[in-house]
Design an enzyme around this catalytic site. Structure first.
Site, PDB file in Angstrom:
ATOM      1  N   GLU A   1      17.643  -0.242   0.335  1.00 30.18           N
ATOM      2  CA  GLU A   1      16.740  -0.633  -0.898  1.00 30.18           C
ATOM      3  C   GLU A   1      16.178   0.262  -1.788  1.00 30.18           C
ATOM      4  OE1 GLU A   1      13.240  -2.999   1.316  1.00 30.18           O
ATOM      5  OE2 GLU A   1      13.563  -1.424   2.713  1.00 30.18           O
TER       6      GLU A   1
ATOM      7  N   LYS B   1       6.105  -7.245  -2.665  1.00 30.73           N
ATOM      8  CA  LYS B   1       7.641  -7.072  -2.613  1.00 30.73           C
ATOM      9  C   LYS B   1       8.250  -8.528  -2.608  1.00 30.73           C
ATOM     10  CE  LYS B   1      10.096  -4.010  -0.362  1.00 30.73           C
ATOM     11  NZ  LYS B   1      10.699  -2.981   0.714  1.00 30.73           N
TER      12      LYS B   1
END
Length: 119
Positions: A21, A98
């Site tokens: 990520e 997110k």
């Protein structure tokens, strides 16, 4: 007292628990709600007596470009930076989202919200 809000701030950043990520990056959203005395600025029309939105945005941007593993940590850093930059702010509420988190299924966004008062 009064409230200043910056809603829907969007950033592309490299946060996340997993190393992948932090390499690939993702889209994030930030919403800020700040409680402070707005009467002096309202009477004087003087920017120095309130929270400058541009400075506030740059402060959030600075935290967004510094990678974090957890949204909770990122939100905490934003809260602390606001209190340090603006000593007259009484309370801050920040939400960090997110978009499309890697959960193995459909999820539009994961969001944390932190709130802190100056003590």
């Amino acid at each position: 007292m009064g409230q200043i809000a910056l809603e829907g701030l969007e950033f592309f950043a490299f946060h996340g628990f997993y190393d992948e990520e932090q390499k690939i990056g993702n889209k994030y959203g930030v919403d800020l709600y700040i409680e402070t005395d707005l009467h002096a600025a309202g009477a004087s029309d003087n920017l120095d007596e309130t929270v400058n939105y541009e400075r506030l945005y740059k402060l959030v941007l600075h935290e967004m470009v510094t990678p974090a593993r957890l949204l909770e940590h990122l939100g905490h850093r934003i809260l602390e930076a606001i209190f340090q930059e603006f000593p007259f702010v009484e309370q801050v509420k920040v939400s960090v989202s997110k978009f499309n988190p890697p959960l193995g299924g459909i999820c539009h966004r994961a969001r944390i919200t932190l709130e802190k008062s100056r003590t």
